[in-house]
Enzyme design. Structure first.
Site, PDB file in Angstrom:
ATOM      1  N   LYS A  12      41.611  85.937  11.005  1.00  0.00           N
ATOM      2  CA  LYS A  12      40.409  86.769  10.828  1.00  0.00           C
ATOM      3  C   LYS A  12      39.618  86.264   9.640  1.00  0.00           C
ATOM      4  O   LYS A  12      40.138  85.579   8.750  1.00  0.00           O
ATOM      5  CB  LYS A  12      40.781  88.245  10.638  1.00  0.00           C
ATOM      6  CG  LYS A  12      41.681  88.558   9.429  1.00  0.00           C
ATOM      7  CD  LYS A  12      40.962  88.796   8.125  1.00  0.00           C
ATOM      8  CE  LYS A  12      41.926  89.132   6.990  1.00  0.00           C
ATOM      9  NZ  LYS A  12      41.331  88.953   5.653  1.00  0.00           N
ATOM     10  N   PRO A  94      46.235  78.313   7.724  1.00  0.00           N
ATOM     11  CA  PRO A  94      46.704  78.037   6.358  1.00  0.00           C
ATOM     12  C   PRO A  94      47.240  79.298   5.673  1.00  0.00           C
ATOM     13  O   PRO A  94      46.761  80.405   5.940  1.00  0.00           O
ATOM     14  CB  PRO A  94      45.449  77.525   5.640  1.00  0.00           C
ATOM     15  CG  PRO A  94      44.489  77.150   6.703  1.00  0.00           C
ATOM     16  CD  PRO A  94      44.794  78.011   7.886  1.00  0.00           C
ATOM     17  N   GLY A 100      44.652  86.169   7.027  1.00  0.00           N
ATOM     18  CA  GLY A 100      45.539  87.117   7.704  1.00  0.00           C
ATOM     19  C   GLY A 100      46.589  86.493   8.595  1.00  0.00           C
ATOM     20  O   GLY A 100      47.107  87.160   9.495  1.00  0.00           O
ATOM     21  N   GLY A 101      46.943  85.225   8.373  1.00  0.00           N
ATOM     22  CA  GLY A 101      47.871  84.538   9.279  1.00  0.00           C
ATOM     23  C   GLY A 101      49.209  85.240   9.444  1.00  0.00           C
ATOM     24  O   GLY A 101      49.662  85.471  10.562  1.00  0.00           O
ATOM     25  N   GLY A 102      49.850  85.605   8.331  1.00  0.00           N
ATOM     26  CA  GLY A 102      51.154  86.265   8.417  1.00  0.00           C
ATOM     27  C   GLY A 102      51.065  87.622   9.098  1.00  0.00           C
ATOM     28  O   GLY A 102      51.927  87.979   9.912  1.00  0.00           O
ATOM     29  N   SER A 103      50.015  88.378   8.783  1.00  0.00           N
ATOM     30  CA  SER A 103      49.824  89.688   9.405  1.00  0.00           C
ATOM     31  C   SER A 103      49.579  89.556  10.907  1.00  0.00           C
ATOM     32  O   SER A 103      50.065  90.353  11.708  1.00  0.00           O
ATOM     33  CB  SER A 103      48.638  90.419   8.759  1.00  0.00           C
ATOM     34  OG  SER A 103      48.891  90.686   7.402  1.00  0.00           O
ATOM     35  N   SER A 104      48.823  88.534  11.288  1.00  0.00           N
ATOM     36  CA  SER A 104      48.556  88.300  12.707  1.00  0.00           C
ATOM     37  C   SER A 104      49.838  87.920  13.441  1.00  0.00           C
ATOM     38  O   SER A 104      50.078  88.378  14.569  1.00  0.00           O
ATOM     39  CB  SER A 104      47.502  87.198  12.861  1.00  0.00           C
ATOM     40  OG  SER A 104      47.114  87.067  14.212  1.00  0.00           O
ATOM     41  N   ASP A 136      46.996  94.434   6.680  1.00  0.00           N
ATOM     42  CA  ASP A 136      46.160  93.844   7.735  1.00  0.00           C
ATOM     43  C   ASP A 136      46.792  93.891   9.126  1.00  0.00           C
ATOM     44  O   ASP A 136      46.109  93.635  10.121  1.00  0.00           O
ATOM     45  CB  ASP A 136      45.835  92.381   7.406  1.00  0.00           C
ATOM     46  CG  ASP A 136      44.846  92.238   6.254  1.00  0.00           C
ATOM     47  OD1 ASP A 136      44.246  93.259   5.868  1.00  0.00           O
ATOM     48  OD2 ASP A 136      44.687  91.120   5.751  1.00  0.00           O
TER      49      ASP A 136
END
Length: 278
Positions: A12, A94, A100-104, A136
């Site tokens: 995001k 990255p 928000g990569g980890g949350s996604s 997130d």
């Protein structure tokens, strides 16, 4: 009955991020517009009968107890499910980028395992679990672009015109805690309205964390200057070091400094797994 799934976990961007106050417990009150983009992690889920949750990484190696493992464990505990899973994570988004990569990853894990383990939980039930994992995660479960308020828990659908964006991530990441703890952070931005945002979605407002980030991490300033050299108006997303610019006209990915990971992205209207929870 499927025993494995391959699913995406999209990143995001925060089109703007205003800090409008602080609660007595220290949590910051914010307003933001969250937009999904087509820069995705890829997750492979294979059901296990022994109840064990395991993970392997193709590419970038992550800590063993990352958010997707914690999400799987939380779902197991909440439902009493006796099944397990092996997760293979292909990390493309990255880290420490504010994207928000980890949350996604956690949200896609909850939606995929809800199907893989045949739990039949509603999106609302999954969101209750998501709230324990990170601010997130509920947004990614929500499944569409959103106007976000409170400490990140008040989420409303938001129409954002389709856009193409150039996203640039410096090698150096930023720890979220360092930004929010800074005495230099402005915490009293006047609240805004959705109608004000709608008049200029890609130019509205600012990221209140950006001045602090630039003082702590010169690489953010350098990335913004690179976007400016292309004639683009750059802005930091979220609380990480990635910056982005809306493209008013089509362009090729320009040659970037070696210190930047750059990608041309498109906005998404909905999360690819939006239909996976009722």
């Amino acid at each position: 009955m499927h025993s494995l799934y391959d699913v995406p976990a999209p990143a995001k961007l925060n089109l703007f991020l205003h800090i409008i106050g602080r609660r007595p417990d220290g949590y910051h009150l914010l307003q933001s517009a969250f937009m999904l983009i087509d820069w995705c992690d890829l997750l492979h889920f294979e059901r296990r009968q022994d109840g064990v949750i395991s993970r392997s990484d193709s590419g970038l190696s992550l800590p063993p107890d990352d958010l997707c493992v914690r999400a799987a464990r939380a779902l197991q505990v909440a439902t009493g499910c006796k099944l397990g899973v092996h997760i293979t994570l292909d990390k493309q988004i990255p880290v420490q980028a504010g994207m928000g990569g980890g949350s996604s990853d956690a949200a896609s894990t909850l939606m995929a395992l809800n199907r893989l383990w045949q739990l039949g939980l509603s999106r609302q039930q999954l969101t209750q679990i998501a709230l324990t994992l990170g601010a997130d995660v509920p947004f990614f479960l929500f499944g569409q672009n959103a106007w976000v308020e409170g400490i990140g828990e008040l989420i409303h659908p938001l129409q954002v015109p389709a856009g193409r964006l150039l996203v640039a991530k410096p090698e150096i990441g930023i720890q979220t805690g360092a930004l929010f703890a800074s005495p230099a952070l402005e915490r009293n931005t006047i609240p805004v309205t959705i109608s004000g945002f709608a008049a200029d979605p890609y130019g509205f407002g600012r990221n209140d964390l950006q001045p602090v980030a630039q003082s702590l991490c010169p690489a953010v300033t350098q990335a913004l200057m690179w976007l400016s050299s292309l004639g683009l108006q750059g802005r930091m997303t979220g609380s990480g070091s990635a910056v982005f610019a809306w493209l008013p006209h089509p362009m090729q990915v320009p040659v970037a400094p070696e210190s930047l990971t750059v990608r041309l992205c498109c906005s998404l209207e909905a999360h690819p797994l939006r239909g996976w929870a009722s």
